[in-house]
Design a protein around this motif. Structure first.
Motif, short mmCIF file in Angstrom:
data_model
loop_
_atom_site.label_atom_id
_atom_site.label_comp_id
_atom_site.label_asym_id
_atom_site.label_seq_id
_atom_site.Cartn_x
_atom_site.Cartn_y
_atom_site.Cartn_z
N LYS A 189 87.01 89.60 -40.58
CA LYS A 189 87.75 90.70 -41.21
C LYS A 189 89.14 90.81 -40.59
O LYS A 189 90.13 91.02 -41.30
CB LYS A 189 87.00 92.01 -41.06
CG LYS A 189 87.66 93.18 -41.77
CD LYS A 189 86.85 94.44 -41.59
CE LYS A 189 87.37 95.64 -42.31
NZ LYS A 189 88.78 95.82 -42.40
N GLU A 190 89.20 90.67 -39.28
CA GLU A 190 90.49 90.71 -38.59
C GLU A 190 91.40 89.59 -39.08
O GLU A 190 92.60 89.79 -39.32
CB GLU A 190 90.27 90.61 -37.09
CG GLU A 190 91.49 90.92 -36.26
CD GLU A 190 91.17 90.93 -34.78
OE1 GLU A 190 91.82 90.16 -34.04
OE2 GLU A 190 90.27 91.70 -34.38
N ALA A 191 90.83 88.41 -39.27
CA ALA A 191 91.61 87.27 -39.78
C ALA A 191 92.10 87.55 -41.20
O ALA A 191 93.26 87.26 -41.53
CB ALA A 191 90.77 86.00 -39.74
N LEU A 192 91.24 88.12 -42.04
CA LEU A 192 91.66 88.44 -43.42
C LEU A 192 92.74 89.52 -43.43
O LEU A 192 93.64 89.49 -44.27
CB LEU A 192 90.46 88.87 -44.26
CG LEU A 192 89.48 87.77 -44.64
CD1 LEU A 192 88.31 88.33 -45.44
CD2 LEU A 192 90.16 86.66 -45.41
N ASP A 193 92.66 90.47 -42.51
CA ASP A 193 93.71 91.49 -42.40
C ASP A 193 95.05 90.85 -42.01
O ASP A 193 96.10 91.22 -42.53
CB ASP A 193 93.32 92.57 -41.40
CG ASP A 193 92.22 93.48 -41.90
OD1 ASP A 193 92.01 93.56 -43.14
OD2 ASP A 193 91.54 94.11 -41.06
N ASP A 194 94.99 89.88 -41.10
CA ASP A 194 96.21 89.16 -40.70
C ASP A 194 96.78 88.39 -41.89
O ASP A 194 97.99 88.36 -42.11
CB ASP A 194 95.92 88.20 -39.54
CG ASP A 194 95.62 88.93 -38.24
OD1 ASP A 194 95.92 90.14 -38.15
OD2 ASP A 194 95.08 88.29 -37.32
N ILE A 195 95.89 87.76 -42.66
CA ILE A 195 96.34 87.02 -43.84
C ILE A 195 96.98 87.96 -44.84
O ILE A 195 97.99 87.63 -45.48
CB ILE A 195 95.16 86.25 -44.47
CG1 ILE A 195 94.70 85.14 -43.53
CG2 ILE A 195 95.53 85.69 -45.83
CD1 ILE A 195 93.39 84.50 -43.93
N SER A 196 96.42 89.14 -44.98
CA SER A 196 96.97 90.14 -45.90
C SER A 196 98.40 90.48 -45.51
O SER A 196 99.28 90.58 -46.37
CB SER A 196 96.09 91.39 -45.88
OG SER A 196 96.66 92.40 -46.68
N MET A 197 98.63 90.65 -44.21
CA MET A 197 99.99 90.95 -43.74
C MET A 197 100.92 89.78 -44.03
O MET A 197 102.07 89.98 -44.44
CB MET A 197 99.96 91.26 -42.24
CG MET A 197 99.22 92.52 -41.88
SD MET A 197 99.95 94.00 -42.60
CE MET A 197 101.40 94.13 -41.59
N GLU A 198 100.44 88.57 -43.83
CA GLU A 198 101.26 87.38 -44.08
C GLU A 198 101.60 87.25 -45.57
O GLU A 198 102.71 86.88 -45.94
CB GLU A 198 100.55 86.12 -43.60
CG GLU A 198 100.45 85.98 -42.11
CD GLU A 198 101.81 85.77 -41.45
OE1 GLU A 198 102.68 85.10 -42.04
OE2 GLU A 198 101.98 86.29 -40.33
N LEU A 199 100.63 87.57 -46.42
CA LEU A 199 100.87 87.47 -47.86
C LEU A 199 101.89 88.50 -48.34
O LEU A 199 102.63 88.26 -49.29
CB LEU A 199 99.58 87.63 -48.65
CG LEU A 199 98.68 86.40 -48.71
CD1 LEU A 199 97.40 86.70 -49.48
CD2 LEU A 199 99.40 85.22 -49.34
N GLU A 200 101.93 89.65 -47.68
CA GLU A 200 102.93 90.65 -48.03
C GLU A 200 104.34 90.15 -47.75
O GLU A 200 105.28 90.50 -48.45
CB GLU A 200 102.68 91.96 -47.26
CG GLU A 200 101.47 92.72 -47.74
CD GLU A 200 101.22 93.98 -46.93
OE1 GLU A 200 102.10 94.38 -46.13
OE2 GLU A 200 100.14 94.56 -47.09
N LEU A 201 104.47 89.31 -46.72
CA LEU A 201 105.78 88.79 -46.33
C LEU A 201 106.12 87.48 -47.04
O LEU A 201 107.28 87.06 -47.03
CB LEU A 201 105.82 88.57 -44.82
CG LEU A 201 105.57 89.81 -43.96
CD1 LEU A 201 105.47 89.41 -42.50
CD2 LEU A 201 106.65 90.84 -44.17
N ALA A 202 105.16 86.85 -47.67
CA ALA A 202 105.36 85.54 -48.28
C ALA A 202 106.17 85.65 -49.57
O ALA A 202 106.20 86.69 -50.24
CB ALA A 202 104.02 84.89 -48.57
N ASP A 203 106.81 84.54 -49.92
CA ASP A 203 107.58 84.44 -51.15
C ASP A 203 106.61 84.38 -52.33
O ASP A 203 105.71 83.55 -52.35
CB ASP A 203 108.45 83.18 -51.10
CG ASP A 203 109.40 83.07 -52.29
OD1 ASP A 203 109.56 84.08 -53.01
OD2 ASP A 203 109.96 81.99 -52.47
N GLU A 204 106.79 85.26 -53.31
CA GLU A 204 105.86 85.35 -54.44
C GLU A 204 105.98 84.18 -55.42
O GLU A 204 105.09 83.99 -56.25
CB GLU A 204 106.04 86.67 -55.17
CG GLU A 204 105.61 87.86 -54.34
CD GLU A 204 105.61 89.15 -55.13
OE1 GLU A 204 105.56 89.10 -56.37
OE2 GLU A 204 105.65 90.21 -54.49
#
Length: 131
Positions: free
Chosen positions: A48-63
């Motif tokens: 879950k912690e890893a998925l939360d980190d991925i969520s943060m990364e996706l917010e910053l990623a180029d769409e």
């Protein structure tokens, strides 16, 4: 942990009946099950912690760029919006599984507590049900 005195060791006034043995066996099985559930909960929390980190990364990623998303053991390219939806779905499934295991752990603890009361009432210090 303390050593029992010789007087305490010889105190075998309580006879172990078949029902008592079944309770002891049930306690042992519940204890083993609880340890396995706790290990699984720890793994799920880490995931879950890893998925939360991925969520943060996706917010910053180029769409506009595709995202490498892990499904099982493989990584595939997904469009950003689809990866976000997949991540939300995975997080929801993980939270549901975590809740299920937490509930199972609470149930095991409750049953173990009931068995402890019964067994300690009969055997006192002659039995050790703590780790």
């Amino acid at each position: 942990m303390r050593m029992l005195s010789q007087e305490e060791e010889r105190d075998d006034s309580a006879e172990v009946t078949w029902e008592d043995q079944q309770r002891i066996n049930s306690f042992s099985k519940l204890n083993t099950r609880l340890r396995n559930i706790e290990e699984k909960i720890a793994e799920l929390k880490q995931e879950k912690e890893a998925l939360d980190d991925i969520s943060m990364e996706l917010e910053l990623a180029d769409e506009d760029k595709p995202v490498m998303y892990r499904i099982g053991e493989a990584f595939i390219h997904l469009p950003h919006p689809r990866a976000v939806k997949r991540l939300e779905k995975d997080l929801a499934a993980l939270n549901a599984e975590l809740e299920k295991h937490t509930s199972s752990a609470e149930d095991c603890e409750k049953q173990m507590k009931e068995l402890k009361v019964i067994l300690y009432a009969k055997f006192g210090r002659a039995i050790n049900l703590d780790e």
